[in-house]
Design a protein around this motif. Structure first.
Motif, short mmCIF file in Angstrom:
data_model
loop_
_atom_site.label_atom_id
_atom_site.label_comp_id
_atom_site.label_asym_id
_atom_site.label_seq_id
_atom_site.Cartn_x
_atom_site.Cartn_y
_atom_site.Cartn_z
N ARG A 1 6.21 4.39 5.12
CA ARG A 1 5.18 4.98 4.26
C ARG A 1 5.02 6.44 4.63
O ARG A 1 4.86 6.77 5.81
CB ARG A 1 3.83 4.26 4.48
CG ARG A 1 3.79 2.88 3.87
CD ARG A 1 2.47 2.19 4.13
NE ARG A 1 2.23 1.93 5.54
CZ ARG A 1 2.67 0.83 6.17
NH1 ARG A 1 3.35 -0.08 5.52
NH2 ARG A 1 2.42 0.66 7.45
N ILE B 1 -6.28 -6.47 2.25
CA ILE B 1 -6.10 -6.51 3.71
C ILE B 1 -6.65 -5.25 4.38
O ILE B 1 -6.38 -5.01 5.55
CB ILE B 1 -4.61 -6.70 4.09
CG1 ILE B 1 -3.75 -5.56 3.56
CG2 ILE B 1 -4.10 -8.04 3.56
CD1 ILE B 1 -2.33 -5.57 4.15
N ASN C 1 -4.41 -2.26 0.82
CA ASN C 1 -5.48 -1.81 1.70
C ASN C 1 -6.55 -1.00 1.00
O ASN C 1 -7.69 -0.96 1.47
CB ASN C 1 -4.91 -0.94 2.83
CG ASN C 1 -4.03 -1.72 3.76
OD1 ASN C 1 -3.02 -2.27 3.34
ND2 ASN C 1 -4.40 -1.77 5.03
N LYS D 1 0.84 -1.21 0.00
CA LYS D 1 0.00 0.00 0.00
C LYS D 1 0.87 1.25 0.00
O LYS D 1 1.89 1.29 0.70
CB LYS D 1 -0.91 0.01 1.22
CG LYS D 1 -0.17 0.05 2.54
CD LYS D 1 -1.14 0.06 3.73
CE LYS D 1 -0.38 0.01 5.04
NZ LYS D 1 -0.90 -0.97 5.98
N MET E 1 3.41 -8.51 11.51
CA MET E 1 3.77 -7.46 10.56
C MET E 1 5.27 -7.15 10.77
O MET E 1 5.97 -7.92 11.42
CB MET E 1 2.90 -6.22 10.79
CG MET E 1 1.43 -6.56 11.07
SD MET E 1 0.25 -5.22 10.75
CE MET E 1 0.77 -3.97 11.88
N SER E 2 5.74 -6.03 10.21
CA SER E 2 7.18 -5.74 10.31
C SER E 2 7.68 -5.79 11.75
O SER E 2 8.76 -6.32 12.03
CB SER E 2 7.49 -4.35 9.73
OG SER E 2 7.24 -4.33 8.34
N ARG F 1 2.37 -10.44 7.23
CA ARG F 1 2.07 -9.35 6.29
C ARG F 1 3.06 -8.22 6.56
O ARG F 1 2.95 -7.53 7.56
CB ARG F 1 0.64 -8.84 6.50
CG ARG F 1 -0.44 -9.93 6.52
CD ARG F 1 -1.82 -9.33 6.81
NE ARG F 1 -1.81 -8.48 7.99
CZ ARG F 1 -2.12 -8.91 9.22
NH1 ARG F 1 -2.52 -10.14 9.44
NH2 ARG F 1 -2.05 -8.07 10.23
N GLY G 1 5.14 -4.81 5.41
CA GLY G 1 5.23 -3.66 4.51
C GLY G 1 6.53 -2.90 4.67
O GLY G 1 7.45 -3.02 3.86
N SER G 2 6.62 -2.11 5.73
CA SER G 2 7.74 -1.16 5.84
C SER G 2 9.11 -1.84 5.87
O SER G 2 10.08 -1.27 5.36
CB SER G 2 7.55 -0.27 7.07
OG SER G 2 7.23 -1.03 8.19
C1 LIG Z 1 -0.04 -1.80 6.53
C2 LIG Z 1 -0.43 -3.14 7.03
C3 LIG Z 1 0.53 -4.16 7.25
C4 LIG Z 1 2.02 -3.93 7.11
O1 LIG Z 1 2.49 -3.14 8.16
P1 LIG Z 1 4.06 -2.88 8.36
O2 LIG Z 1 4.16 -2.43 9.76
O3 LIG Z 1 4.44 -1.82 7.37
O4 LIG Z 1 4.76 -4.15 8.11
C5 LIG Z 1 0.08 -5.41 7.60
N1 LIG Z 1 -1.23 -5.67 7.77
C6 LIG Z 1 -2.18 -4.73 7.58
C7 LIG Z 1 -3.60 -5.10 7.76
C8 LIG Z 1 -1.80 -3.45 7.21
O5 LIG Z 1 -2.76 -2.52 7.04
#
Ligand SMILES: *Cc1c(COP(=O)(O)O)cnc(C)c1O
Length: 233
Positions: A226, A79, A57, A36, A201-202, A217, A219-220
């Motif tokens: 972001r 997600i 997202n 995202k 997550m991260s 999941r 992202g960063s």
């Molecule tokens: C943005 C998001 C992530 C990833 O988050 P990070 O902290 O960047 O890894 C995972 N799951 C959901 C539902 C998110 O909205």
């Protein structure tokens, strides 16, 4: 090697170390790259580095990326929260949805899933810690919703997803993730064929893997911080 390829390698190394430390098999924990706010070119770089599944997202933003990346067989996961008026786009464009939290949305997704696209793979989002993130069903509401979702013809119920409140304390984080794992195991013992626990997550992929996550999941840690939320999010 690109920055993204190197970040991906580091995340995979973190996942492998956590699997080793907590007696998990690396093949039992999948990596969903959360893209995202990052553009199609950035997603393409991650794809070229070997990443196959991406989480988004914001529906409109995701569909633009899908169109720009139509030449590669990426697996797209929704997600983010789903409003009723966006359910058709989700049913038509995504392979997976992690954020089903009410029957009405599940029914719409099932009815709107195009024939020929196969079942939409879904996880039910659980509000496991009653945190500020209010999305998700309670553990009490979950069994009835799961039974109903499992019966919908356009959907394949794969498992559960949660976004626990961040905690700097490993043991506290792990305890919440373990509550999710226990909830998941209860449903399976109740007879539902589930194989996916979308957790971590991260910042918390290690306690999530320790507890039994089968899909983190991230992202960063892959794409960097972001800075912006897209318009219309
Ligand atoms: C943005 C998001 C992530 C990833 O988050 P990070 O902290 O960047 O890894 C995972 N799951 C959901 C539902 C998110 O909205």
């Amino acid at each position: 090697m690109t920055m993204i390829a190197s970040n991906l390698q580091q995340v995979q190394a973190r996942m492998a170390r956590a699997c080793q430390a907590y007696g998990r098999s690396v093949k039992d924990v999948a990596l969903l790259a959360v893209s995202k706010t990052f553009d199609a070119q950035t997603v393409r770089a991650a794809w070229e580095a070997g990443q196959y599944a991406f989480g988004e997202n914001y529906i409109q933003e995701a569909i633009e990326k899908m169109q720009a990346l139509a030449d590669v067989p990426i697996e797209w996961h929704c997600i983010g929260p789903i409003q009723s008026n966006k359910s058709r786009l989700v049913a038509e464009h995504f392979d997976w949805v992690h954020t089903v939290d009410r029957l009405r949305i599940a029914e719409r997704l099932s009815n709107q899933r195009p024939v020929g696209r196969g079942e939409l793979q879904v996880c039910i989002q659980v509000n496991i810690d009653g945190g500020a993130n209010k999305s998700g069903v309670t553990v009490g509401e979950l069994p009835a919703l799961a039974e109903a979702v499992a019966r919908l013809p356009g959907l394949c119920l794969r498992g559960l997803m949660a976004i626990p409140e961040p905690s700097p304390d490993f043991d506290a984080a792990r305890a919440v993730h373990e509550r999710m794992k226990a909830t998941f195991d209860d449903l399976r013992q109740g007879g539902l064929m589930l194989d996916t626990l979308s957790l971590g997550m991260s910042a918390d992929l290690e306690p999530a893997i320790a507890a039994g996550s089968t899909m983190v999941r991230v992202g960063s840690a892959i794409f960097g911080a972001r800075t912006a939320q897209p318009a219309g999010a």
